[in-house]
Structure formats: C-alpha cells, structure tokens
Enzyme design. Structure first.
Site, PDB file in Angstrom:
ATOM      1  N   TYR A 146      -0.539  -8.960   1.392  1.00  0.00           N
ATOM      2  CA  TYR A 146      -2.099  -8.485   1.767  1.00  0.00           C
ATOM      3  C   TYR A 146      -2.745  -9.485   2.069  1.00  0.00           C
ATOM      4  O   TYR A 146      -3.761  -9.557   2.725  1.00  0.00           O
ATOM      5  CB  TYR A 146      -2.547  -7.359   0.779  1.00  0.00           C
ATOM      6  CG  TYR A 146      -2.283  -6.160   0.705  1.00  0.00           C
ATOM      7  CD1 TYR A 146      -0.810  -5.619   0.549  1.00  0.00           C
ATOM      8  CD2 TYR A 146      -2.972  -5.162   0.974  1.00  0.00           C
ATOM      9  CE1 TYR A 146      -0.395  -4.347   0.633  1.00  0.00           C
ATOM     10  CE2 TYR A 146      -2.470  -3.624   0.976  1.00  0.00           C
ATOM     11  CZ  TYR A 146      -1.326  -3.520   0.942  1.00  0.00           C
ATOM     12  OH  TYR A 146      -0.864  -2.165   0.741  1.00  0.00           O
ATOM     13  N   LYS A 195      12.139  -7.605  -6.114  1.00  0.00           N
ATOM     14  CA  LYS A 195      13.230  -7.718  -5.286  1.00  0.00           C
ATOM     15  C   LYS A 195      13.921  -9.053  -5.341  1.00  0.00           C
ATOM     16  O   LYS A 195      13.948  -9.974  -4.631  1.00  0.00           O
ATOM     17  CB  LYS A 195      12.977  -7.436  -3.521  1.00  0.00           C
ATOM     18  CG  LYS A 195      14.035  -7.133  -2.847  1.00  0.00           C
ATOM     19  CD  LYS A 195      14.783  -5.919  -2.754  1.00  0.00           C
ATOM     20  CE  LYS A 195      16.022  -5.938  -1.977  1.00  0.00           C
ATOM     21  NZ  LYS A 195      16.831  -5.085  -2.141  1.00  0.00           N
ATOM     22  N   ASP A 227      13.992  -1.048  -4.543  1.00  0.00           N
ATOM     23  CA  ASP A 227      14.718   0.163  -3.778  1.00  0.00           C
ATOM     24  C   ASP A 227      15.571   0.937  -4.981  1.00  0.00           C
ATOM     25  O   ASP A 227      15.520   2.116  -4.630  1.00  0.00           O
ATOM     26  CB  ASP A 227      15.919  -0.511  -3.076  1.00  0.00           C
ATOM     27  CG  ASP A 227      16.919  -1.634  -3.456  1.00  0.00           C
ATOM     28  OD1 ASP A 227      16.579  -1.997  -4.703  1.00  0.00           O
ATOM     29  OD2 ASP A 227      17.699  -1.898  -3.022  1.00  0.00           O
ATOM     30  N   ASP A 251       1.787  -0.484  -3.743  1.00  0.00           N
ATOM     31  CA  ASP A 251       1.292   0.259  -2.678  1.00  0.00           C
ATOM     32  C   ASP A 251       2.140   1.684  -2.369  1.00  0.00           C
ATOM     33  O   ASP A 251       1.967   2.430  -2.467  1.00  0.00           O
ATOM     34  CB  ASP A 251       1.101  -0.374  -1.294  1.00  0.00           C
ATOM     35  CG  ASP A 251       0.529   0.456  -0.456  1.00  0.00           C
ATOM     36  OD1 ASP A 251      -0.642   1.199  -0.677  1.00  0.00           O
ATOM     37  OD2 ASP A 251       0.545   0.308   0.854  1.00  0.00           O
ATOM     38  N   ASP A 255       2.163   5.702  -4.074  1.00  0.00           N
ATOM     39  CA  ASP A 255       2.197   6.697  -3.124  1.00  0.00           C
ATOM     40  C   ASP A 255       3.585   7.733  -3.599  1.00  0.00           C
ATOM     41  O   ASP A 255       3.241   8.885  -3.507  1.00  0.00           O
ATOM     42  CB  ASP A 255       2.407   6.360  -1.598  1.00  0.00           C
ATOM     43  CG  ASP A 255       1.046   6.384  -1.093  1.00  0.00           C
ATOM     44  OD1 ASP A 255       0.169   6.115  -1.561  1.00  0.00           O
ATOM     45  OD2 ASP A 255       0.987   6.886   0.099  1.00  0.00           O
TER      46      ASP A 255
HETATM   47  C1  IPM Z   1      -4.355   1.884  -1.260  1.00  0.00           C
HETATM   48  C2  IPM Z   1      -4.269   2.028   0.355  1.00  0.00           C
HETATM   49  C3  IPM Z   1      -4.706   0.465   0.882  1.00  0.00           C
HETATM   50  C4  IPM Z   1      -3.813  -0.131   0.395  1.00  0.00           C
HETATM   51  C5  IPM Z   1      -4.984   0.615   2.197  1.00  0.00           C
HETATM   52  C6  IPM Z   1      -6.031   1.772   2.706  1.00  0.00           C
HETATM   53  C7  IPM Z   1      -5.462  -0.830   2.812  1.00  0.00           C
HETATM   54  O1  IPM Z   1      -3.045   2.322   0.930  1.00  0.00           O
HETATM   55  O2  IPM Z   1      -5.236   1.723  -1.798  1.00  0.00           O
HETATM   56  O3  IPM Z   1      -3.228   2.054  -1.687  1.00  0.00           O
HETATM   57  O4  IPM Z   1      -2.853  -0.382   1.017  1.00  0.00           O
HETATM   58  O5  IPM Z   1      -3.915  -1.092  -0.614  1.00  0.00           O
HETATM   59 MG    MG Z   2      -1.583   2.914  -0.418  1.00  0.00          MG
END
Ligand code: IPM
Ligand code: MG
Length: 362
Positions: A146, A195, A227, A251, A255
């Site tokens: 990032y 990884k 993975d 990240d 999710d």
């Molecule tokens: C999160 C989001 C952010 C990230 C984006 C919006 C830049 O996906 O907070 O997980 O990737 O960190």
């Molecule tokens: Mg995210």
C-alpha cells in the site's frame, strides 16, 4: 470525563450510520456521566467536492488533535462517480490511506464473530460453525504494498506497472507485539500469516514474529501460508484466535473473515498505533446504492464506537453496555434489511439506533 472525538461521516451511508453511533455515544454519556464533543471532519468524496482533495492538511490536523476518530465510510460508485476520473492519489480512498499514515495507525483490528442470533446468515455449513467462532484479524496498516514505491511506465513500447512490497524489522516487530498483546487478552493463540515460501518480506516477517514470540511464552504461535489461510477460514474458522498478517493479506483475509460471519453490517474495526488515539470504523464500505434511504445497518459503526470506548478511553463498562444493548435488540428480533430473516421485525437505520439507545443501562 470529557472526550473530543473527530467525526468523519464520509460518503454514501457514512453520514446516517455515524449519526446513529453518536446517538448511542450520547446515551452512554448521559447514563454514565461523560461528555463527548464532536468535531466534524471532511474526508473522501465529500472532501473532494468541497476542497478538491480527499483529505486536507487542516482535516488531518483536527483528527490529530482529537482524543479519537470515528469514521463512517468513504468512496462512491467506481463506475459512475466522477471522483474516479481523478488520479489515484486524489480519489476518496486515498484520504483513508493518508489519515492512517498521518496518524501512524499501523495496527488494524478486525473482529470476526459469529453472532448467535444471526447464525442463519452464515454461509458455512452448521457442522463447521457449531459452537460459534470468534477471532480477530490483526492487520499491519501502514506498510507493504500500500505504501511502497509504485509507477507505471513504458519500456520498449510496452506499458509496465510496478508496486513494491517493503517491510523493515521494526515495522514487523511493533505489529507483532500488538498481535501478542491482544492474544493475551483472548485465547492466547497467534497465527502469523505470510507467503514465506515465495517472498523475502514474508521470510523476514516470520523470523521477527518468532523473535517477538519469545517474550510471550504464554501465547502459542503458529505460522500459516496465506493461500492455506484463505482455505482454512472457510474450512475451520474455529481454529483461529488472532490472525496476524501484513497489509495486503490482511485486506483480503479480513473481507473473507467478515463474509463467513454472514453479517458484514455487524463488524467493527479499530486502527491503532503507539498512542491512545485510534480510528474506529465499520468493516463495510459506503454502499452508495442504499444511501439516504434509512436502510443501512448502523450496528457495525455503533460497535466501532464501543471499541473506541474500550481501546482509546479505557471505558470497559460503557463498551460492554453498548455490546449488551446490541445483543438485546437482536434477541428481541429486530433486524435491518441486510440481516433480515423470516419472522423477524424489520427496522430502518434510525429505528435500530433508537432501539439500541433504549437498551443502554447502567
Ligand atoms: C479496507 C478497504 C481499504 C483498504 C480501501 C478502501 C483502500 O478495503 O479498509 O479494507 O484496502 O485498506
Ligand atoms: Mg478491504
């Protein structure tokens, strides 16, 4: 006590969910004798519209000067919004990256909890989730891909793009300590995800995490390749307590972790650093398609406010009171549309906030 909170409503459903979280904080204030002062800060698309950039220096300075930051969500519809015609570093999400870096919030805690009342929403088979699960993803937030150098360039007439993944041992050490500290307050297990079979940065990660582990003999450390971790999260999420990982892996895995709970509208998050100042936001996005319709689930933001009370202000009882109120409202069968199921009572954003307030007790 008095607390100064910088509030970033942001875009999409951000303003309406933040309004409910403030309502709940104010109820905590009147019940427990605290005063929360709010200073509104622009960030994301709304800041671009007003100032031309997603986060101004003044906005960052206001956040820095506060005791803590509460954020709704930033960003719009990528296909439709003009914000996405701008260069990447001027888009709404760039504001989020700038505030994380600007406040040195390198530790991102994202809990993934299967709420008993919402088991039905979990997409995994019952035999996998029986008994529930409760783990956190501890994601490094200010390093890695990032924030590494990147560029897009032409080489022999071929367009090429490059992003770099860099970590130094100090960055790894400080996030590892956070991971072990949190594990100590939980079930004392850290699973460090990397990884290391491919990446140098991961090999350093693994080595440094192991060194830090030596100071925490009471916490069990395991390593897992990313993975495999992606697979284990759906195969056997119960095995995890604290998943410790770098920015990009965190990240993606966070999710996935929120999805397996079946209720991303419920999941809070906290971003912290070396001081008490933290940034608290729901794990979900700005959902522009349902903005302004009193449909959004405010619970993730309200639970983020609870995390703020716990981590930034050391108000444990007050944080518990919010979490208990949320559970009580769910138990009574109230649901926003995202977590609605047959036989339950559908309510909107505002009603959900009011219901949670009415269940806050001392
Ligand atoms: C999160 C989001 C952010 C990230 C984006 C919006 C830049 O996906 O907070 O997980 O990737 O960190
Ligand atoms: Mg995210």
């Amino acid at each position: 006590m008095n607390y100064n909170i910088a509030v970033i409503p942001g875009d999409g459903i951000g303003p309406e969910i933040v309004t409910e979280a403030k309502k709940v904080l104010d109820k905590i204030g009147s019940t427990y004798g605290h005063t929360f002062h709010y200073t509104e800060v622009l960030m994301g698309g709304c800041s671009i519209d007003a100032t031309g950039v997603p986060l101004t220096e003044e906005a960052l300075a206001t956040a820095k000067a506060s005791d803590s930051v509460l954020l709704g969500a930033v960003g719009g519809n990528v296909g439709q919004s003009n914000w996405y015609q701008l260069p990447p570093n001027k888009r709404p999400e760039a504001g989020l990256l700038q505030i994380r870096k600007g406040l040195n919030l390198f530790a991102n805690i994202r809990p993934a909890v299967l709420f008993d009342e919402l088991k039905g929403a979990c997409p995994l088979k019952e035999e996998i989730t029986d008994g529930g699960f409760d783990f956190v993803v501890m994601r490094e937030l200010t390093g890695g891909l990032y924030f590494g150098d990147r560029k897009t360039y032409e080489e022999n007439g071929v367009t090429t793009a490059m992003d770099t993944l860099t970590y130094n041992e100090n960055e790894i050490r400080r996030i590892a300590k956070w991971g072990f500290d949190i594990a100590r307050k939980r079930n004392k297990k850290v699973c460090s995800v990397d990884k290391a079979n491919v990446l140098d940065s991961s090999r350093l990660w693994r080595k440094v995490v192991k060194e830090v582990a030596a100071d925490y003999p009471d916490v069990e450390l395991s390593d897992m390749l990313v993975d495999n971790c992606a697979m284990q999260l759906v195969k056997d999420p119960k095995q995890f307590d604290v998943i410790l990982t770098e920015n990009m892996f965190g990240d993606i895995l966070s999710d996935e972790a929120s999805m397996v709970t079946g209720s991303i509208g419920m999941l809070a998050s906290a971003s912290l650093g070396d001081t008490k100042l933290g940034l608290y936001e729901p794990s979900h996005g700005s959902a522009p398609d349902i903005a302004g319709q009193n449909k959004a689930n405010p619970i993730a933001t309200i639970l983020s406010a609870a995390m703020m009370l716990r981590y930034s202000f050391d108000l444990e009882k007050e944080a518990d009171a919010i979490e208990e109120a949320v559970k009580a409202v769910l138990k009574e069968g109230y649901r926003t549309i995202d977590i609605m199921s047959e036989g339950k009572k559908k309510v909107g954003t505002i009603e959900m906030g009011d219901l949670i307030c009415s269940h806050i007790v001392k």
